[in-house]
Scaffold this active site. Structure first.
Site, PDB file in Angstrom:
ATOM      1  N   GLY A  14       0.824  -1.222   0.000  1.00  0.00           N
ATOM      2  CA  GLY A  14       0.000   0.000   0.000  1.00  0.00           C
ATOM      3  C   GLY A  14       0.848   1.257   0.000  1.00  0.00           C
ATOM      4  O   GLY A  14       0.700   2.116   0.867  1.00  0.00           O
ATOM      5  N   SER A  15       1.733   1.382  -1.016  1.00  0.00           N
ATOM      6  CA  SER A  15       2.746   2.443  -0.926  1.00  0.00           C
ATOM      7  C   SER A  15       2.716   3.439  -2.080  1.00  0.00           C
ATOM      8  O   SER A  15       3.730   4.042  -2.390  1.00  0.00           O
ATOM      9  CB  SER A  15       4.125   1.797  -0.814  1.00  0.00           C
ATOM     10  OG  SER A  15       4.267   0.760  -1.763  1.00  0.00           O
ATOM     11  N   THR A  16       1.537   3.627  -2.704  1.00  0.00           N
ATOM     12  CA  THR A  16       1.486   4.652  -3.746  1.00  0.00           C
ATOM     13  C   THR A  16       1.202   6.031  -3.167  1.00  0.00           C
ATOM     14  O   THR A  16       1.184   7.017  -3.895  1.00  0.00           O
ATOM     15  CB  THR A  16       0.420   4.312  -4.812  1.00  0.00           C
ATOM     16  OG1 THR A  16      -0.845   4.172  -4.160  1.00  0.00           O
ATOM     17  CG2 THR A  16       0.760   3.030  -5.561  1.00  0.00           C
ATOM     18  N   GLY A  18       0.939   8.450   0.911  1.00  0.00           N
ATOM     19  CA  GLY A  18       0.979   8.510   2.376  1.00  0.00           C
ATOM     20  C   GLY A  18       2.241   7.955   3.013  1.00  0.00           C
ATOM     21  O   GLY A  18       3.358   8.097   2.502  1.00  0.00           O
ATOM     22  N   ILE A  19       2.045   7.308   4.158  1.00  0.00           N
ATOM     23  CA  ILE A  19       3.158   6.796   4.956  1.00  0.00           C
ATOM     24  C   ILE A  19       3.952   5.752   4.158  1.00  0.00           C
ATOM     25  O   ILE A  19       5.182   5.731   4.184  1.00  0.00           O
ATOM     26  CB  ILE A  19       2.614   6.204   6.281  1.00  0.00           C
ATOM     27  CG1 ILE A  19       2.050   7.329   7.168  1.00  0.00           C
ATOM     28  CG2 ILE A  19       3.696   5.423   7.022  1.00  0.00           C
ATOM     29  CD1 ILE A  19       1.295   6.845   8.408  1.00  0.00           C
ATOM     30  N   SER A 141      -0.827   1.429  14.847  1.00  0.00           N
ATOM     31  CA  SER A 141      -1.313   2.785  15.147  1.00  0.00           C
ATOM     32  C   SER A 141      -1.417   2.947  16.651  1.00  0.00           C
ATOM     33  O   SER A 141      -1.561   1.944  17.377  1.00  0.00           O
ATOM     34  CB  SER A 141      -2.699   2.968  14.530  1.00  0.00           C
ATOM     35  OG  SER A 141      -3.307   4.152  15.007  1.00  0.00           O
ATOM     36  N   TYR A 154     -11.526  -0.501  13.288  1.00  0.00           N
ATOM     37  CA  TYR A 154     -10.147  -0.145  12.907  1.00  0.00           C
ATOM     38  C   TYR A 154      -9.206  -0.443  14.082  1.00  0.00           C
ATOM     39  O   TYR A 154      -8.161  -1.087  13.903  1.00  0.00           O
ATOM     40  CB  TYR A 154     -10.098   1.345  12.538  1.00  0.00           C
ATOM     41  CG  TYR A 154      -8.703   1.884  12.278  1.00  0.00           C
ATOM     42  CD1 TYR A 154      -8.029   1.591  11.094  1.00  0.00           C
ATOM     43  CD2 TYR A 154      -8.059   2.712  13.209  1.00  0.00           C
ATOM     44  CE1 TYR A 154      -6.754   2.096  10.841  1.00  0.00           C
ATOM     45  CE2 TYR A 154      -6.796   3.221  12.965  1.00  0.00           C
ATOM     46  CZ  TYR A 154      -6.147   2.914  11.785  1.00  0.00           C
ATOM     47  OH  TYR A 154      -4.880   3.421  11.542  1.00  0.00           O
TER      48      TYR A 154
HETATM   49  P1  NAD Z   1      -3.226   6.325   2.795  1.00  0.00           P
HETATM   50  O1  NAD Z   1      -4.695   6.129   2.674  1.00  0.00           O
HETATM   51  O2  NAD Z   1      -2.684   7.706   2.681  1.00  0.00           O
HETATM   52  O3  NAD Z   1      -2.460   5.400   1.745  1.00  0.00           O
HETATM   53  C1  NAD Z   1      -2.873   4.050   1.620  1.00  0.00           C
HETATM   54  C2  NAD Z   1      -2.156   3.379   0.472  1.00  0.00           C
HETATM   55  O4  NAD Z   1      -2.664   2.029   0.385  1.00  0.00           O
HETATM   56  C3  NAD Z   1      -2.399   3.996  -0.865  1.00  0.00           C
HETATM   57  O5  NAD Z   1      -1.209   3.846  -1.610  1.00  0.00           O
HETATM   58  C4  NAD Z   1      -3.505   3.110  -1.483  1.00  0.00           C
HETATM   59  O6  NAD Z   1      -3.480   3.098  -2.882  1.00  0.00           O
HETATM   60  C5  NAD Z   1      -3.086   1.767  -0.959  1.00  0.00           C
HETATM   61  N1  NAD Z   1      -4.150   0.775  -0.877  1.00  0.00           N
HETATM   62  C6  NAD Z   1      -5.377   0.914  -0.317  1.00  0.00           C
HETATM   63  N2  NAD Z   1      -6.063  -0.256  -0.395  1.00  0.00           N
HETATM   64  C7  NAD Z   1      -5.225  -1.151  -1.019  1.00  0.00           C
HETATM   65  C8  NAD Z   1      -5.319  -2.534  -1.351  1.00  0.00           C
HETATM   66  N3  NAD Z   1      -6.418  -3.218  -1.101  1.00  0.00           N
HETATM   67  N4  NAD Z   1      -4.241  -3.143  -1.939  1.00  0.00           N
HETATM   68  C9  NAD Z   1      -3.092  -2.460  -2.189  1.00  0.00           C
HETATM   69  N5  NAD Z   1      -2.947  -1.138  -1.873  1.00  0.00           N
HETATM   70  C10 NAD Z   1      -3.994  -0.502  -1.315  1.00  0.00           C
HETATM   71  O7  NAD Z   1      -2.808   5.631   4.172  1.00  0.00           O
HETATM   72  P2  NAD Z   1      -1.902   6.171   5.375  1.00  0.00           P
HETATM   73  O8  NAD Z   1      -2.689   7.137   6.165  1.00  0.00           O
HETATM   74  O9  NAD Z   1      -0.567   6.543   4.853  1.00  0.00           O
HETATM   75  O10 NAD Z   1      -1.803   4.850   6.271  1.00  0.00           O
HETATM   76  C11 NAD Z   1      -0.790   3.888   6.094  1.00  0.00           C
HETATM   77  C12 NAD Z   1      -0.758   2.999   7.324  1.00  0.00           C
HETATM   78  O11 NAD Z   1      -0.488   3.790   8.477  1.00  0.00           O
HETATM   79  C13 NAD Z   1      -2.089   2.281   7.595  1.00  0.00           C
HETATM   80  O12 NAD Z   1      -1.843   0.975   8.041  1.00  0.00           O
HETATM   81  C14 NAD Z   1      -2.709   3.115   8.711  1.00  0.00           C
HETATM   82  O13 NAD Z   1      -3.574   2.363   9.520  1.00  0.00           O
HETATM   83  C15 NAD Z   1      -1.463   3.546   9.470  1.00  0.00           C
HETATM   84  N6  NAD Z   1      -1.670   4.752  10.278  1.00  0.00           N
HETATM   85  C16 NAD Z   1      -1.987   5.938   9.677  1.00  0.00           C
HETATM   86  C17 NAD Z   1      -2.174   7.061  10.472  1.00  0.00           C
HETATM   87  C18 NAD Z   1      -2.511   8.421   9.880  1.00  0.00           C
HETATM   88  O14 NAD Z   1      -2.857   9.326  10.635  1.00  0.00           O
HETATM   89  N7  NAD Z   1      -2.403   8.605   8.582  1.00  0.00           N
HETATM   90  C19 NAD Z   1      -2.054   6.965  11.863  1.00  0.00           C
HETATM   91  C20 NAD Z   1      -1.738   5.744  12.429  1.00  0.00           C
HETATM   92  C21 NAD Z   1      -1.535   4.645  11.619  1.00  0.00           C
END
Ligand code: NAD
Length: 264
Positions: A14-16, A18-19, A141, A154
């Site tokens: 899931g790395s296109t 965000g984190i 998280s 979640y």
């Molecule tokens: P995001 O929504 O910004 O990015 C998610 C990525 O996952 C995107 O690249 C999307 O294309 C990809 N994706 C979604 N569904 C998919 C699937 N079925 N198969 C393959 N790729 C898929 O997410 P984020 O906020 O960067 O979160 C990343 C991780 O960090 C998650 O596990 C989230 O629970 C955790 N997290 C995020 C936060 C926050 O505040 N953003 C806080 C705590 C934990």
């Protein structure tokens, strides 16, 4: 500290955006060969271009696969059979009151947030054990420990990741493979950042104010009193993936801006 991952291949689910994208960038900058993942080829290509422009010598490739299903994971594994570093970053969230969450949502969240990581770890950690070196990271998280009432499902998945992570670390005791979880707090990713930016636009207030209000209302124990950046989270992931982090395993490490009040 010089982190050199030039002999390692890393996978970030899931790395296109965000984190996950920031972790991929950090690992690539440390010299690793990185495989990114998203659901569509277009998003994967866009992310690869971003990575190549921000890290000029980046060795990055991408696989479009929906890791929320067993078939999608198997397809991914077929295309990338081995890895030294696995970052289980994929995760979805959606605020919904407990009484409104149907069975399908519970199961879907479990499938995407927990089973995607279980399936990838079950495959890649075997090879790591054979080669006696590996790094498995679960991006959990702070919600794993402080379950948000607005999305209990979640929180359930994020706690489950801690159990899987610790259990796998126990399974790999005495090997050169470490397994850890990272607990980010609210972070300006595409998901959260985009949500707050659109809310700010709708209400006609600056996005910075919307972010401050969000923290004050929903995460009042934050000590940094702001969203973290994706790079702040990625820095911890890159360290945990490094050679230098070899004595840290079975741990749940926070990069939550101090949201969690308990010390241990
Ligand atoms: P995001 O929504 O910004 O990015 C998610 C990525 O996952 C995107 O690249 C999307 O294309 C990809 N994706 C979604 N569904 C998919 C699937 N079925 N198969 C393959 N790729 C898929 O997410 P984020 O906020 O960067 O979160 C990343 C991780 O960090 C998650 O596990 C989230 O629970 C955790 N997290 C995020 C936060 C926050 O505040 N953003 C806080 C705590 C934990």
């Amino acid at each position: 500290m010089n982190i050199d991952l030039s002999h390692r291949r890393a996978i970030v689910s899931g790395s296109t955006a965000g984190i996950g994208l920031a972790i991929a960038r950090g690992l690539a900058a440390a010299g690793a060969e990185v495989v990114i993942n998203g659901r569509t080829q277009a998003r994967v290509d866009e992310a690869l271009q971003l990575l190549r422009s921000s890290v000029p010598r980046a060795r990055v490739t991408g696989v479009a696969a929906d890791l929320s299903s067993a078939a999608g994971s198997a397809d991914f594994i077929r295309q990338v059979p081995e890895a030294d570093i696995l970052v289980n970053n994929l995760g979805i969230f959606e605020p919904k009151g407990f009484f409104d969450i149907p069975d399908e949502d519970w199961l879907h969240f479990f499938e995407v947030n927990v089973m995607s990581g279980v399936r990838l770890a079950r495959h890649y950690a075997r090879g790591m054990r054979q080669r006696n070196w590996g790094r498995v990271l679960f991006i959990s998280s702070e919600s794993a420990l402080q379950i948000p009432a607005e999305m209990v499902h979640y929180g359930m998945t994020k706690t489950a990741q801690l159990a899987v992570s610790r259990g796998l670390a126990e399974t790999l005791a005495g090997t050169g493979v470490t397994v850890n979880s990272i607990l980010p707090g609210p972070t300006r990713s595409e998901g959260i950042g985009g949500f707050l930016a659109s809310l700010a636009q709708k209400e006609g207030v600056p996005v910075e104010q919307m972010e401050r209000d969000f923290i004050a209302e929903h995460r009042p124990t934050s000590l940094i009193r702001r969203l973290a950046t994706v790079d702040e989270v990625a820095s911890l992931a890159v360290y945990l993936a490094s050679e230098q982090a070899s004595a840290t395993t079975g741990a749940a490490l926070r990069v939550d801006g101090g949201v969690l009040r308990s010390i241990a």
